[in-house]
Design a protein around this motif. Structure first.
Motif, mmCIF file in Angstrom:
data_model
loop_
_atom_site.group_PDB
_atom_site.id
_atom_site.type_symbol
_atom_site.label_atom_id
_atom_site.label_comp_id
_atom_site.label_asym_id
_atom_site.label_seq_id
_atom_site.Cartn_x
_atom_site.Cartn_y
_atom_site.Cartn_z
ATOM 1 N N GLN A 1 35.798 41.137 46.006
ATOM 2 C CA GLN A 1 36.324 41.504 44.687
ATOM 3 C C GLN A 1 37.474 42.480 44.904
ATOM 4 O OE1 GLN A 1 34.891 39.954 41.809
ATOM 5 N NE2 GLN A 1 34.123 38.839 43.582
ATOM 6 N N ALA A 2 38.671 42.056 44.586
ATOM 7 C CA ALA A 2 39.867 42.863 44.848
ATOM 8 C C ALA A 2 39.876 44.155 44.026
ATOM 9 C CB ALA A 2 41.115 42.063 44.534
ATOM 10 N N MET B 1 48.737 37.284 46.715
ATOM 11 C CA MET B 1 47.868 37.150 47.869
ATOM 12 C C MET B 1 46.470 37.647 47.483
ATOM 13 S SD MET B 1 47.950 39.063 51.601
ATOM 14 C CE MET B 1 49.665 38.803 51.812
ATOM 15 N N LYS B 2 45.476 36.877 47.822
ATOM 16 C CA LYS B 2 44.103 37.253 47.522
ATOM 17 C C LYS B 2 43.667 38.400 48.432
ATOM 18 C CE LYS B 2 39.504 35.459 47.054
ATOM 19 N NZ LYS B 2 38.525 34.487 47.415
ATOM 20 N N GLN B 3 43.103 39.443 47.820
ATOM 21 C CA GLN B 3 42.672 40.601 48.598
ATOM 22 C C GLN B 3 41.362 40.308 49.318
ATOM 23 O OE1 GLN B 3 40.884 44.358 47.018
ATOM 24 N NE2 GLN B 3 42.966 45.115 47.345
ATOM 25 N N GLN B 4 41.282 40.754 50.577
ATOM 26 C CA GLN B 4 40.072 40.638 51.382
ATOM 27 C C GLN B 4 40.087 41.759 52.407
ATOM 28 O OE1 GLN B 4 40.481 36.685 52.836
ATOM 29 N NE2 GLN B 4 42.246 37.145 54.087
#
Length: 144
Positions: A138-139, A1-4
């Protein structure tokens, strides 16, 4: 999962979802039994107090040590990144920022970092506002 922004908080399942709820449940049982089991009221009260102390210490010590170390690393990362982008020490700039602003800036890419750093100093926007302003998140998957 893309961090946001919406999913950047991190949990440690054995601590957050097993140990702490178990201690909370034991405290509730102890307090409940303090009022229901009058012959053993003192024992249940002491049990509840001990459970609360363990719960509190576990929560505070874990956070204190981990966050203290993490905060130092975040400041060092800020100094290194600032030096890489601007070619000069960050001392004067860092003194104008709160830790929350510094911590929030680490999620921005290099171009947004410059813009948001400038806004942070000029407009004194807070860490949450900085995070919400980031479009290219940017995670940071390695933090505690």
């Amino acid at each position: 999962m893309k961090q946001q922004y919406s999913n950047h908080k991190k949990y440690y399942p054995p601590h957050h979802f097993i140990f702490l709820p178990m201690m909370l449940l034991l405290m509730i049982i102890g307090v409940r039994q303090t009022f229901r089991d009058e012959p053993h009221q003192l024992e249940w009260l002491l049990f509840s107090i001990v459970c609360f102390c363990i719960f509190y210490l576990a929560l505070m010590l874990r956070q204190h040590y981990a966050l203290g170390n993490q905060n130092r690393i975040v400041r060092l990362e800020f100094r290194l990144r600032y030096f890489e982008l601007f070619g000069k020490p960050s001392k004067q700039t860092e003194d104008k920022l709160s830790f929350n602003q510094i911590a929030a800036l680490r999620f921005a890419d290099d171009e947004e970092f410059k813009v948001l750093l400038d806004r942070s100093i000029k407009e004194n926007i807070g860490g949450d506002e900085i995070k919400l302003s980031i479009t290219n998140w940017q995670a940071d998957d390695m933090r505690v």
